[in-house]
Design a protein around this motif. Sequence first.
Motif, PDB file in Angstrom:
ATOM      1  N   ALA A  16       0.844  -1.382   0.183  1.00 12.09           N
ATOM      2  CA  ALA A  16       0.050   0.038   0.128  1.00 12.09           C
ATOM      3  C   ALA A  16       0.859   1.270  -0.118  1.00 12.09           C
ATOM      4  O   ALA A  16       0.431   2.209  -0.549  1.00 12.09           O
ATOM      5  CB  ALA A  16      -0.996   0.130   1.413  1.00 12.09           C
ATOM      6  N   LYS A  19       1.233   3.383  -3.436  1.00 11.51           N
ATOM      7  CA  LYS A  19       0.380   4.381  -3.944  1.00 11.51           C
ATOM      8  C   LYS A  19       0.681   5.797  -3.186  1.00 11.51           C
ATOM      9  O   LYS A  19       0.697   6.749  -3.583  1.00 11.51           O
ATOM     10  CB  LYS A  19      -0.928   4.140  -3.634  1.00 11.51           C
ATOM     11  CG  LYS A  19      -1.542   2.860  -4.596  1.00 11.51           C
ATOM     12  CD  LYS A  19      -2.881   2.477  -4.502  1.00 11.51           C
ATOM     13  CE  LYS A  19      -3.263   1.550  -5.546  1.00 11.51           C
ATOM     14  NZ  LYS A  19      -4.136   0.358  -4.593  1.00 11.51           N
ATOM     15  N   LEU A  20       0.990   5.834  -1.708  1.00  8.20           N
ATOM     16  CA  LEU A  20       1.481   7.071  -1.131  1.00  8.20           C
ATOM     17  C   LEU A  20       2.933   7.463  -1.702  1.00  8.20           C
ATOM     18  O   LEU A  20       2.819   8.744  -1.834  1.00  8.20           O
ATOM     19  CB  LEU A  20       1.607   6.695   0.449  1.00  8.20           C
ATOM     20  CG  LEU A  20       0.442   6.298   1.144  1.00  8.20           C
ATOM     21  CD1 LEU A  20       0.727   5.949   2.558  1.00  8.20           C
ATOM     22  CD2 LEU A  20      -0.595   7.551   0.962  1.00  8.20           C
ATOM     23  N   ASN A 161      -3.551  -3.323  10.167  1.00  8.21           N
ATOM     24  CA  ASN A 161      -4.374  -3.371   8.734  1.00  8.21           C
ATOM     25  C   ASN A 161      -5.265  -4.677   8.946  1.00  8.21           C
ATOM     26  O   ASN A 161      -5.018  -5.716   8.422  1.00  8.21           O
ATOM     27  CB  ASN A 161      -3.356  -3.592   7.478  1.00  8.21           C
ATOM     28  CG  ASN A 161      -4.093  -3.476   6.377  1.00  8.21           C
ATOM     29  OD1 ASN A 161      -5.466  -3.606   6.463  1.00  8.21           O
ATOM     30  ND2 ASN A 161      -3.512  -4.094   5.307  1.00  8.21           N
ATOM     31  N   TYR A 165     -10.226  -1.020   4.574  1.00  9.10           N
ATOM     32  CA  TYR A 165      -8.723  -0.564   3.598  1.00  9.10           C
ATOM     33  C   TYR A 165      -8.449   0.804   3.654  1.00  9.10           C
ATOM     34  O   TYR A 165      -7.481   1.126   3.969  1.00  9.10           O
ATOM     35  CB  TYR A 165      -8.882  -0.992   2.417  1.00  9.10           C
ATOM     36  CG  TYR A 165      -7.779  -0.788   1.540  1.00  9.10           C
ATOM     37  CD1 TYR A 165      -6.432  -1.738   1.957  1.00  9.10           C
ATOM     38  CD2 TYR A 165      -7.691  -0.034   0.655  1.00  9.10           C
ATOM     39  CE1 TYR A 165      -5.286  -1.420   1.123  1.00  9.10           C
ATOM     40  CE2 TYR A 165      -6.655   0.553  -0.104  1.00  9.10           C
ATOM     41  CZ  TYR A 165      -5.260  -0.395   0.136  1.00  9.10           C
ATOM     42  OH  TYR A 165      -4.157  -0.065  -0.541  1.00  9.10           O
ATOM     43  N   MET A 166      -9.519   1.597   3.476  1.00  7.45           N
ATOM     44  CA  MET A 166      -9.265   3.206   3.879  1.00  7.45           C
ATOM     45  C   MET A 166      -8.873   3.536   5.030  1.00  7.45           C
ATOM     46  O   MET A 166      -8.066   4.502   5.129  1.00  7.45           O
ATOM     47  CB  MET A 166     -10.529   3.825   3.201  1.00  7.45           C
ATOM     48  CG  MET A 166     -10.890   3.605   1.576  1.00  7.45           C
ATOM     49  SD  MET A 166      -9.360   3.749   0.372  1.00  7.45           S
ATOM     50  CE  MET A 166      -8.981   5.634   0.789  1.00  7.45           C
ATOM     51  N   VAL A 169      -5.254   2.919   5.030  1.00 10.99           N
ATOM     52  CA  VAL A 169      -4.278   3.663   4.136  1.00 10.99           C
ATOM     53  C   VAL A 169      -4.277   5.142   4.673  1.00 10.99           C
ATOM     54  O   VAL A 169      -3.348   5.609   4.732  1.00 10.99           O
ATOM     55  CB  VAL A 169      -4.933   3.930   2.653  1.00 10.99           C
ATOM     56  CG1 VAL A 169      -4.342   4.801   1.844  1.00 10.99           C
ATOM     57  CG2 VAL A 169      -4.813   2.371   2.038  1.00 10.99           C
ATOM     58  N   ASN A 170      -5.224   5.671   5.518  1.00 16.99           N
ATOM     59  CA  ASN A 170      -5.191   6.823   5.867  1.00 16.99           C
ATOM     60  C   ASN A 170      -4.239   6.876   7.309  1.00 16.99           C
ATOM     61  O   ASN A 170      -3.504   7.804   7.367  1.00 16.99           O
ATOM     62  CB  ASN A 170      -6.762   7.366   6.635  1.00 16.99           C
ATOM     63  CG  ASN A 170      -7.630   7.799   5.481  1.00 16.99           C
ATOM     64  OD1 ASN A 170      -7.211   8.344   4.465  1.00 16.99           O
ATOM     65  ND2 ASN A 170      -8.923   7.528   5.732  1.00 16.99           N
ATOM     66  N   LEU A 172      -1.757   4.713   7.610  1.00 15.42           N
ATOM     67  CA  LEU A 172      -0.309   4.710   6.939  1.00 15.42           C
ATOM     68  C   LEU A 172       0.060   6.097   6.468  1.00 15.42           C
ATOM     69  O   LEU A 172       1.182   6.520   6.586  1.00 15.42           O
ATOM     70  CB  LEU A 172      -0.373   3.691   5.738  1.00 15.42           C
ATOM     71  CG  LEU A 172       0.848   3.386   4.842  1.00 15.42           C
ATOM     72  CD1 LEU A 172       1.889   2.936   6.037  1.00 15.42           C
ATOM     73  CD2 LEU A 172       0.670   2.225   4.061  1.00 15.42           C
ATOM     74  N   GLU A 173      -0.992   6.965   5.647  1.00 13.41           N
ATOM     75  CA  GLU A 173      -0.730   8.138   5.123  1.00 13.41           C
ATOM     76  C   GLU A 173      -0.106   9.153   6.182  1.00 13.41           C
ATOM     77  O   GLU A 173       0.709   9.726   6.101  1.00 13.41           O
ATOM     78  CB  GLU A 173      -1.643   8.765   4.242  1.00 13.41           C
ATOM     79  CG  GLU A 173      -1.353  10.055   3.792  1.00 13.41           C
ATOM     80  CD  GLU A 173      -2.085  10.368   2.736  1.00 13.41           C
ATOM     81  OE1 GLU A 173      -1.813  11.430   1.838  1.00 13.41           O
ATOM     82  OE2 GLU A 173      -3.260   9.962   2.728  1.00 13.41           O
TER      83      GLU A 173
END
Length: 183
Positions: A16, A19-20, A161, A165-166, A169-170, A172-173
């Motif tokens: 993931a 993408k970041l 995780n 999923y979102m 991702v948030n 992780l970001e």
Amino acid sequence: MKLIGITGMPGSGKSAITKLAEKYKIVVVSMGDVVRYETLKQGMPLNPENVGNTAVKLREIYGKEAIAVPCLNYVNEKYNNEDFVIIEGIRSIYEVNYIKKHAELDIIAIHSSPKTRFERLSGRNREDDSNDWNTFVERDERELNFSIGRVISLADYMVVNEGNYMDFVNDLENTFKKIINVN
């Protein structure tokens, strides 16, 4: 240059970060790609056994830092002018120690339960993944023998995780932005 190491068991969600990285225009170098490349160079098809055996052989030949050495050389040759480079798939505390001798490094560990990871890997359809539980467990044991558990436990940051999923991702970001000092 600051390096950001990504670690986690197979299927935890390490990819993931790609993408970041694209979003923030940061290069990603995958240690797993190095092992898969070496497997193919030896004329072997990509499957869990061959890739795992190649990783073990590389460590036998080059020592416990085996994958870090070519990765770091590659990073220094290709991306020396970058502010940040992500190294995805760090599995050994020896790799961490080697990299830290030569560069600034923060580690993000991504954690998912074995059940969640197995379900993901079963549906991923990558050549070196398996949909057999026993093969999955063998792969986990091999990874743990590389000392990935120590890398995860000593990581600078931990992102779980397990759910949406979102949300992952948030999380992780947000962690990623702390490291690269972006609000």
